[in-house]
Scaffold this active site. Structure first.
Site, PDB file in Angstrom:
ATOM      1  N   GLU A 144     -10.304   6.381   1.022  1.00 39.46           N
ATOM      2  CA  GLU A 144     -10.326   7.339   0.020  1.00 39.46           C
ATOM      3  C   GLU A 144     -11.342   8.298  -0.491  1.00 39.46           C
ATOM      4  O   GLU A 144     -11.668   7.317  -2.177  1.00 39.46           O
ATOM      5  CB  GLU A 144      -8.567   6.532  -1.154  1.00 39.46           C
ATOM      6  CG  GLU A 144      -7.731   6.463  -0.083  1.00 39.46           C
ATOM      7  CD  GLU A 144      -7.498   7.404   0.918  1.00 39.46           C
ATOM      8  OE1 GLU A 144      -7.010   9.071  -0.037  1.00 39.46           O
ATOM      9  OE2 GLU A 144      -6.449   7.377   2.117  1.00 39.46           O
TER      10      GLU A 144
ATOM     11  N   VAL B  51       1.234  -1.339   0.104  1.00 40.82           N
ATOM     12  CA  VAL B  51       0.075  -0.047   0.262  1.00 40.82           C
ATOM     13  C   VAL B  51       1.131   0.902  -0.126  1.00 40.82           C
ATOM     14  O   VAL B  51       1.531   0.586   1.024  1.00 40.82           O
ATOM     15  CB  VAL B  51      -1.048  -0.210   1.299  1.00 40.82           C
ATOM     16  CG1 VAL B  51      -1.397   1.444   1.170  1.00 40.82           C
ATOM     17  CG2 VAL B  51      -1.636  -0.611   1.216  1.00 40.82           C
ATOM     18  N   LEU B  52       1.294   2.190  -0.843  1.00 39.41           N
ATOM     19  CA  LEU B  52       1.563   3.322  -1.106  1.00 39.41           C
ATOM     20  C   LEU B  52       0.291   4.913  -0.659  1.00 39.41           C
ATOM     21  O   LEU B  52      -0.406   4.779  -0.851  1.00 39.41           O
ATOM     22  CB  LEU B  52       2.026   3.612  -2.369  1.00 39.41           C
ATOM     23  CG  LEU B  52       2.505   5.114  -2.854  1.00 39.41           C
ATOM     24  CD1 LEU B  52       3.601   5.148  -2.630  1.00 39.41           C
ATOM     25  CD2 LEU B  52       2.756   5.312  -4.339  1.00 39.41           C
ATOM     26  N   GLY B  53       1.266   5.265  -0.338  1.00 40.08           N
ATOM     27  CA  GLY B  53       0.999   6.447   0.472  1.00 40.08           C
ATOM     28  C   GLY B  53       1.670   7.708   0.531  1.00 40.08           C
ATOM     29  O   GLY B  53       2.989   7.577   0.586  1.00 40.08           O
ATOM     30  N   TYR B  54       0.839   8.704   0.531  1.00 38.38           N
ATOM     31  CA  TYR B  54       1.435  10.348  -0.011  1.00 38.38           C
ATOM     32  C   TYR B  54       1.082  11.333   1.030  1.00 38.38           C
ATOM     33  O   TYR B  54       1.390  12.302   1.446  1.00 38.38           O
ATOM     34  CB  TYR B  54       1.816   9.929  -1.536  1.00 38.38           C
ATOM     35  CG  TYR B  54       0.618  10.448  -2.182  1.00 38.38           C
ATOM     36  CD1 TYR B  54      -0.300  12.417  -1.818  1.00 38.38           C
ATOM     37  CD2 TYR B  54      -0.123   9.946  -2.398  1.00 38.38           C
ATOM     38  CE1 TYR B  54      -1.266  12.360  -2.835  1.00 38.38           C
ATOM     39  CE2 TYR B  54      -1.206   9.912  -3.184  1.00 38.38           C
ATOM     40  CZ  TYR B  54      -1.957  11.875  -2.628  1.00 38.38           C
ATOM     41  OH  TYR B  54      -3.058  11.302  -3.720  1.00 38.38           O
ATOM     42  N   GLY B  55      -0.080  11.086   1.281  1.00 40.91           N
ATOM     43  CA  GLY B  55      -0.764  12.202   2.471  1.00 40.91           C
ATOM     44  C   GLY B  55      -0.764  11.454   3.487  1.00 40.91           C
ATOM     45  O   GLY B  55      -0.137  11.215   4.984  1.00 40.91           O
ATOM     46  N   SER B  56      -2.296  11.363   4.039  1.00 45.59           N
ATOM     47  CA  SER B  56      -2.390  11.318   5.510  1.00 45.59           C
ATOM     48  C   SER B  56      -2.415   9.551   5.791  1.00 45.59           C
ATOM     49  O   SER B  56      -1.604   9.762   6.879  1.00 45.59           O
ATOM     50  CB  SER B  56      -3.651  11.357   5.926  1.00 45.59           C
ATOM     51  OG  SER B  56      -4.814  10.289   5.498  1.00 45.59           O
TER      52      SER B  56
END
Length: 232
Positions: free
Chosen positions: A115, A10-15
């Site tokens: 999301e 799982v990729l995240g760039y915000g919260s």
């Protein structure tokens, strides 16, 4: 999200950077090339309301940036690689989480709910900043990934939620000042808009990633937080 024989990434760039999905066993810093992070996605369900939308992060791809003068001007203003001339000039720090197979479906369903409000799934490549512990404990899963021919980093093709520039919740381009005025006063079911921004900036500060020119810094994010603080 991307599957392998052992689980999902799982990729995240915000919260997701500071508020990770449940059941992850490993958290690996990653570099996303070809995108710029901007708070140009309005939020009516988490950090704002339908009457007073907040602002949350999305990724703007290189192709959209170079096609629109206002986008390019904003990105060049905060980029260490300005003027932007190539997708590799755009560098965004994110994280990937490894979810074991027994929890994969639960996490997928959770993210599909979390999301929303304009976000859709897209595939992107990320360069993983693995360490010896990651390589030892995730050996089989990581060995399946190719290495980049220049950086030597393992490259993961994964899915990520992005608010594209043509979705109804996209509000960009905005100046830092315009965005800051909204964030300073916005609240939603998940909390204050300021908390979202401040926790993201703090989490990134604790993830030092180096490149040829030194530590990677998100100057846009720093400027945005400083400006929000002036309006609070």
């Amino acid at each position: 999200m991307t599957n392998d024989n052992s689980g999902i990434w799982v990729l995240g760039y915000g919260s997701l950077i500071y508020k990770p999905p449940s059941h992850y066993t490993h958290r690996i810093p990653a570099i996303i090339h070809g995108f710029a992070r901007r708070f140009w996605q309005s939020s009516t369900d988490h950090r704002g309301t339908p009457a007073n939308p907040g602002r949350v992060a999305t990724l703007i791809p290189y192709e959209d940036i170079i096609r629109q003068t206002a986008f390019l001007k904003n990105v060049n203003l905060y980029s260490e690689s300005a003027p932007i001339q190539d997708p590799d000039d755009l560098v965004t720090i994110g994280v990937v989480y490894y979810i074991p197979p027994e929890h994969a479906q639960e996490v997928r369903e959770y993210l599909n709910v979390r999301e929303q409000n304009g976000y859709t799934l897209h595939e992107v490549e990320v360069h993983l900043e693995t360490n010896r512990e990651h390589e030892a404990e995730l050996g089989e899963a990581l060995e399946q990934l190719p290495r980049h021919n220049k950086s030597g980093k393992r490259v993961l093709l994964t899915s990520v939620y992005i608010g594209t520039i043509d979705n109804e919740a996209f509000v960009g381009p905005e100046t830092v000042d315009e965005t800051a005025k909204v964030i300073a006063v916005s609240h939603g079911p998940s909390g204050s808009n300021y908390e979202y921004l401040a926790k993201l900036e703090q989490a990134l500060a604790q993830m030092p990633i180096m490149k040829e020119r030194g530590r990677i810094t998100d100057h846009y994010l720093t400027a945005l937080l400083e400006t929000v603080n002036k309006y609070r």
